[in-house]
Scaffold this motif. Sequence first.
Motif, short mmCIF file in Angstrom:
data_model
loop_
_atom_site.label_atom_id
_atom_site.label_comp_id
_atom_site.label_asym_id
_atom_site.label_seq_id
_atom_site.Cartn_x
_atom_site.Cartn_y
_atom_site.Cartn_z
N SER A 1 0.85 -1.19 0.00
CA SER A 1 0.00 0.00 0.00
C SER A 1 0.89 1.24 0.00
CB SER A 1 -0.91 -0.01 1.22
OG SER A 1 -0.12 -0.06 2.39
N GLY A 2 0.47 2.26 -0.70
CA GLY A 2 1.22 3.51 -0.77
C GLY A 2 2.47 3.42 -1.61
N ARG A 3 2.51 2.46 -2.54
CA ARG A 3 3.74 2.27 -3.31
C ARG A 3 3.98 3.37 -4.33
NH1 ARG A 3 -0.27 -0.52 -5.20
NH2 ARG A 3 -0.63 -0.70 -7.42
N GLN A 4 2.95 4.14 -4.68
CA GLN A 4 3.08 5.20 -5.67
C GLN A 4 3.11 6.59 -5.04
OE1 GLN A 4 3.55 4.68 -8.85
NE2 GLN A 4 3.18 2.48 -8.85
N LYS A 5 3.02 6.67 -3.72
CA LYS A 5 2.87 7.97 -3.08
C LYS A 5 4.21 8.51 -2.61
CE LYS A 5 -0.75 8.99 -1.00
NZ LYS A 5 -2.11 9.30 -0.72
N LYS A 6 4.45 9.78 -2.91
CA LYS A 6 5.61 10.53 -2.41
C LYS A 6 6.92 9.79 -2.63
CE LYS A 6 2.75 12.87 0.93
NZ LYS A 6 2.48 13.18 2.31
N LEU A 7 7.12 9.35 -3.86
CA LEU A 7 8.33 8.60 -4.17
C LEU A 7 9.59 9.45 -4.05
CD1 LEU A 7 7.08 6.45 -7.18
CD2 LEU A 7 7.57 5.71 -4.87
N PHE A 8 9.44 10.76 -4.16
CA PHE A 8 10.62 11.63 -4.06
C PHE A 8 11.22 11.61 -2.66
CE2 PHE A 8 6.94 14.16 -2.98
CZ PHE A 8 7.34 14.91 -1.90
N LYS A 9 10.44 11.22 -1.67
CA LYS A 9 10.94 11.16 -0.30
C LYS A 9 11.61 9.83 0.02
CE LYS A 9 7.58 14.16 1.94
NZ LYS A 9 6.59 14.23 3.01
N LYS A 10 11.36 8.80 -0.81
CA LYS A 10 11.78 7.46 -0.47
C LYS A 10 13.13 7.12 -1.10
CE LYS A 10 7.01 6.20 0.04
NZ LYS A 10 5.85 5.57 -0.50
N SER A 11 13.89 6.32 -0.39
CA SER A 11 15.19 5.91 -0.91
C SER A 11 15.01 4.89 -2.03
CB SER A 11 16.03 5.31 0.21
OG SER A 11 15.43 4.11 0.66
N ASN A 12 16.09 4.65 -2.77
CA ASN A 12 16.02 3.69 -3.87
C ASN A 12 15.74 2.29 -3.36
OD1 ASN A 12 16.48 5.59 -5.85
ND2 ASN A 12 18.71 5.38 -5.74
N ALA A 13 16.31 1.93 -2.22
CA ALA A 13 16.07 0.60 -1.66
C ALA A 13 14.61 0.43 -1.26
CB ALA A 13 16.98 0.38 -0.45
N LEU A 14 14.04 1.48 -0.69
CA LEU A 14 12.62 1.40 -0.30
C LEU A 14 11.73 1.33 -1.53
CD1 LEU A 14 10.44 1.41 1.84
CD2 LEU A 14 10.54 3.90 1.86
N ARG A 15 12.07 2.08 -2.57
CA ARG A 15 11.28 2.03 -3.81
C ARG A 15 11.33 0.63 -4.42
NH1 ARG A 15 13.09 7.12 -7.23
NH2 ARG A 15 13.66 8.32 -5.43
N ARG A 16 12.49 0.00 -4.36
CA ARG A 16 12.62 -1.36 -4.90
C ARG A 16 11.78 -2.33 -4.08
NH1 ARG A 16 15.33 -5.61 -3.58
NH2 ARG A 16 16.59 -4.54 -2.03
N ARG A 17 11.78 -2.19 -2.76
CA ARG A 17 10.96 -3.06 -1.91
C ARG A 17 9.48 -2.84 -2.14
NH1 ARG A 17 14.78 -1.77 2.03
NH2 ARG A 17 13.37 -0.31 3.04
N LEU A 18 9.08 -1.61 -2.40
CA LEU A 18 7.66 -1.32 -2.62
C LEU A 18 7.15 -1.88 -3.94
CD1 LEU A 18 7.35 2.34 -1.31
CD2 LEU A 18 6.55 0.26 -0.23
N ARG A 19 8.06 -2.10 -4.90
CA ARG A 19 7.63 -2.69 -6.17
C ARG A 19 7.35 -4.18 -6.04
NH1 ARG A 19 11.65 0.77 -8.56
NH2 ARG A 19 13.14 -0.94 -8.47
N GLN A 20 7.84 -4.81 -4.99
CA GLN A 20 7.63 -6.24 -4.79
C GLN A 20 6.23 -6.51 -4.23
OE1 GLN A 20 10.86 -7.32 -2.26
NE2 GLN A 20 12.39 -7.10 -3.87
N HIS A 21 5.80 -7.74 -4.36
CA HIS A 21 4.49 -8.14 -3.85
C HIS A 21 4.62 -8.78 -2.48
CE1 HIS A 21 3.39 -7.35 -7.95
NE2 HIS A 21 2.13 -7.67 -7.72
N VAL A 22 3.50 -8.85 -1.78
CA VAL A 22 3.46 -9.38 -0.41
C VAL A 22 2.43 -10.50 -0.36
CG1 VAL A 22 3.06 -8.78 1.99
CG2 VAL A 22 3.94 -7.07 0.44
N PHE A 23 2.77 -11.59 0.34
CA PHE A 23 1.80 -12.65 0.58
C PHE A 23 0.90 -12.27 1.75
CE2 PHE A 23 3.04 -15.82 -2.30
CZ PHE A 23 4.42 -15.85 -2.38
N THR A 24 -0.34 -12.71 1.69
CA THR A 24 -1.21 -12.56 2.85
C THR A 24 -0.97 -13.73 3.79
OG1 THR A 24 -2.97 -13.75 1.73
CG2 THR A 24 -2.99 -11.36 1.52
N ASN A 25 -1.27 -13.53 5.06
CA ASN A 25 -1.09 -14.62 6.01
C ASN A 25 -2.27 -15.59 5.93
OD1 ASN A 25 -3.16 -13.45 7.51
ND2 ASN A 25 -1.76 -12.38 8.87
#
Length: 176
Positions: free
Chosen positions: A107-131
């Motif tokens: 969630s929020g993977r497209q918001k305020k990308l200018f504030k986020k580091s490159n490593a965080l942007r890369r992690r946000l592009r990945q998908h997450v499994f639900t429990n």
Amino acid sequence: MLRTLLTGALRGVCRVPPVAPLVQQTQRACFGQLMTTIQKPSLLSAHTLAPASLQLLQLPALGTTGSPPPVRSVTKFSLIKGKRKTVKAVLKRFKRLDWGAWIRTHSGRQKKLFKKSNALRRRLRQHVFTNATQSWLLDKMVTDFWRRPKHYIDDPYAPYHKRDEYFATKSKAFKV
């Protein structure tokens, strides 16, 4: 403070302390309802005032419009065929893999990308499994059609549909 408000309500006088204008309007609206329900303050006892005093403490939240929060519940019986219906919000936000897991994007993977580091942007592009609890809930929110494996042309999720390293999700080997 509550004591002065209650004694003021008994006398038929509502004193509102000087606070922000929005809070004053809310208090006036609540006390106005109280004053309309209490018509003869001289005949009231402390016992009959107890439910009204509890109502004084339940002021509405500031900034609320009065509309209920959105609910994404399952329709148990449709009006036409009498069958369960799929919650469309689940299909928009989640993808079910063939072995039963659900994945989603951050969630929020497209918001305020200018504030986020490159490593965080890369992690946000990945998908997450639900429990397991979330997967069980999502399975209840969709019909059998959406729980069956789907086969799409050039499916980007094709490598993730198999999970042979675990016994419970291993695909059956065909004997020739």
